[in-house]
Scaffold this motif. Structure first.
Motif, PDB file in Angstrom:
ATOM      1  N   UNK A  34       0.842  -1.201   0.000  1.00  0.00           N
ATOM      2  CA  UNK A  34       0.000   0.000   0.000  1.00  0.00           C
ATOM      3  C   UNK A  34       0.877   1.250   0.000  1.00  0.00           C
ATOM      4  N   UNK A  35       1.924   1.246   0.824  1.00  0.00           N
ATOM      5  CA  UNK A  35       2.826   2.399   0.892  1.00  0.00           C
ATOM      6  C   UNK A  35       3.506   2.666  -0.450  1.00  0.00           C
ATOM      7  N   UNK A  36       3.846   1.611  -1.170  1.00  0.00           N
ATOM      8  CA  UNK A  36       4.478   1.813  -2.482  1.00  0.00           C
ATOM      9  C   UNK A  36       3.484   2.419  -3.470  1.00  0.00           C
ATOM     10  N   UNK A  37       2.207   2.056  -3.335  1.00  0.00           N
ATOM     11  CA  UNK A  37       1.181   2.629  -4.221  1.00  0.00           C
ATOM     12  C   UNK A  37       0.871   4.078  -3.869  1.00  0.00           C
ATOM     13  N   UNK A  38       1.020   4.451  -2.611  1.00  0.00           N
ATOM     14  CA  UNK A  38       0.721   5.832  -2.212  1.00  0.00           C
ATOM     15  C   UNK A  38       1.928   6.765  -2.353  1.00  0.00           C
ATOM     16  N   UNK A  39       3.068   6.230  -2.718  1.00  0.00           N
ATOM     17  CA  UNK A  39       4.277   7.055  -2.838  1.00  0.00           C
ATOM     18  C   UNK A  39       4.136   8.144  -3.900  1.00  0.00           C
ATOM     19  N   UNK A  40       3.278   7.930  -4.878  1.00  0.00           N
ATOM     20  CA  UNK A  40       3.096   8.904  -5.961  1.00  0.00           C
ATOM     21  C   UNK A  40       1.875   9.795  -5.741  1.00  0.00           C
ATOM     22  N   UNK A  41       1.348   9.817  -4.518  1.00  0.00           N
ATOM     23  CA  UNK A  41       0.195  10.661  -4.186  1.00  0.00           C
ATOM     24  C   UNK A  41       0.625  11.769  -3.243  1.00  0.00           C
ATOM     25  N   UNK A  42       0.024  12.948  -3.416  1.00  0.00           N
ATOM     26  CA  UNK A  42       0.265  14.082  -2.522  1.00  0.00           C
ATOM     27  C   UNK A  42      -1.056  14.783  -2.286  1.00  0.00           C
ATOM     28  N   UNK A  43      -1.303  15.146  -1.037  1.00  0.00           N
ATOM     29  CA  UNK A  43      -2.517  15.873  -0.688  1.00  0.00           C
ATOM     30  C   UNK A  43      -2.158  17.323  -0.384  1.00  0.00           C
ATOM     31  N   UNK A  44      -2.649  18.236  -1.210  1.00  0.00           N
ATOM     32  CA  UNK A  44      -2.490  19.670  -0.949  1.00  0.00           C
ATOM     33  C   UNK A  44      -3.657  20.075  -0.061  1.00  0.00           C
ATOM     34  N   UNK A  94      -2.998  15.061  -5.675  1.00  0.00           N
ATOM     35  CA  UNK A  94      -2.169  14.950  -6.876  1.00  0.00           C
ATOM     36  C   UNK A  94      -1.838  13.478  -7.062  1.00  0.00           C
ATOM     37  N   UNK A  95      -2.226  12.939  -8.216  1.00  0.00           N
ATOM     38  CA  UNK A  95      -2.057  11.520  -8.505  1.00  0.00           C
ATOM     39  C   UNK A  95      -1.126  11.380  -9.695  1.00  0.00           C
ATOM     40  N   UNK A  96       0.032  10.768  -9.479  1.00  0.00           N
ATOM     41  CA  UNK A  96       0.960  10.474 -10.569  1.00  0.00           C
ATOM     42  C   UNK A  96       0.801   9.012 -10.938  1.00  0.00           C
ATOM     43  N   UNK A  97       0.523   8.772 -12.215  1.00  0.00           N
ATOM     44  CA  UNK A  97       0.342   7.399 -12.675  1.00  0.00           C
ATOM     45  C   UNK A  97       0.749   7.286 -14.131  1.00  0.00           C
ATOM     46  N   UNK A  98       1.652   6.368 -14.395  1.00  0.00           N
ATOM     47  CA  UNK A  98       2.094   6.075 -15.765  1.00  0.00           C
ATOM     48  C   UNK A  98       2.568   7.326 -16.492  1.00  0.00           C
ATOM     49  N   UNK A  99       3.322   8.158 -15.790  1.00  0.00           N
ATOM     50  CA  UNK A  99       3.891   9.350 -16.398  1.00  0.00           C
ATOM     51  C   UNK A  99       2.944  10.531 -16.529  1.00  0.00           C
ATOM     52  N   UNK A 100       1.701  10.372 -16.111  1.00  0.00           N
ATOM     53  CA  UNK A 100       0.729  11.456 -16.180  1.00  0.00           C
ATOM     54  C   UNK A 100       0.344  11.894 -14.776  1.00  0.00           C
ATOM     55  N   UNK A 114      -9.976   7.159  -2.658  1.00  0.00           N
ATOM     56  CA  UNK A 114      -9.221   6.418  -1.652  1.00  0.00           C
ATOM     57  C   UNK A 114      -9.920   5.099  -1.305  1.00  0.00           C
ATOM     58  N   UNK A 115     -11.235   5.146  -1.160  1.00  0.00           N
ATOM     59  CA  UNK A 115     -11.993   3.925  -0.862  1.00  0.00           C
ATOM     60  C   UNK A 115     -11.863   2.913  -1.996  1.00  0.00           C
ATOM     61  N   UNK A 116     -11.966   3.390  -3.223  1.00  0.00           N
ATOM     62  CA  UNK A 116     -11.888   2.499  -4.382  1.00  0.00           C
ATOM     63  C   UNK A 116     -10.510   1.846  -4.474  1.00  0.00           C
ATOM     64  N   UNK A 117      -9.460   2.607  -4.205  1.00  0.00           N
ATOM     65  CA  UNK A 117      -8.102   2.122  -4.389  1.00  0.00           C
ATOM     66  C   UNK A 117      -7.553   1.342  -3.184  1.00  0.00           C
ATOM     67  N   UNK A 118      -7.967   1.703  -1.962  1.00  0.00           N
ATOM     68  CA  UNK A 118      -7.268   1.180  -0.788  1.00  0.00           C
ATOM     69  C   UNK A 118      -8.146   0.498   0.263  1.00  0.00           C
ATOM     70  N   UNK A 119      -9.453   0.506   0.098  1.00  0.00           N
ATOM     71  CA  UNK A 119     -10.296  -0.147   1.096  1.00  0.00           C
ATOM     72  C   UNK A 119     -10.104  -1.653   1.036  1.00  0.00           C
ATOM     73  N   UNK A 120     -10.096  -2.283   2.206  1.00  0.00           N
ATOM     74  CA  UNK A 120      -9.970  -3.729   2.238  1.00  0.00           C
ATOM     75  C   UNK A 120     -11.275  -4.358   1.777  1.00  0.00           C
ATOM     76  N   UNK A 121     -11.150  -5.390   1.033  1.00  0.00           N
ATOM     77  CA  UNK A 121     -12.329  -5.995   0.429  1.00  0.00           C
ATOM     78  C   UNK A 121     -12.816  -7.171   1.229  1.00  0.00           C
TER      79      UNK A 121
END
Length: 121
Positions: A34-44, A94-100, A114-121
């Motif tokens: 999860x931490x590796x997936x959130x490394x490219x996110x920033x909350x302003x 701010x979401x960085x994904x695949x160079x965009x 956040x719920x869609x990407x990180x909520x436990x299923x």
């Protein structure tokens, strides 16, 4: 008006500190993923903004570690938000994904993401 906003902001922060939500417990391997997936996110955000508090509380509930950038007191973060997102409005994820880079405004949209990407299923 500034005094009222300052007082309300402090009340919001106090209540947030008292009623902090509990986070999800994951295995160390799952949390690292999860931490590796959130490394490219920033909350302003602004510290005492109620909508920013809403997003940060959801981040806490989901146990996601997203860098929070103070766009109110840090002129560089404010300039980055204006240049990248087009306006100084918080919260903004701010979401960085695949160079965009995508700039996601609105607290409800950010919480849904956040719920869609990180909520436990």
């Amino acid at each position: 008006m500034k005094i009222v906003r300052w007082i309300l902001g402090r009340i919001i922060l106090l209540l947030n500190a008292i009623f902090t939500p509990k986070g999800v417990k994951r295995s160390p391997i799952a949390q690292t993923e999860i931490d590796s997936r959130t490394a490219k996110l920033s909350l302003y955000q602004f510290n005492a903004c109620p909508f920013c508090v809403k997003v940060r509380r959801q981040m806490k509930r989901l146990s996601v570690n997203i860098e929070c950038r103070d766009a109110q007191n840090d002129p560089q973060h404010k300039a980055d938000l204006l240049a990248g997102g087009g306006r100084v409005k918080v919260p903004c994820l701010r979401i960085e994904s695949k160079g965009e880079t995508q700039w996601l405004y609105e607290s409800s949209d950010i919480v849904a993401y956040l719920n869609k990407e990180f909520a436990t299923k």
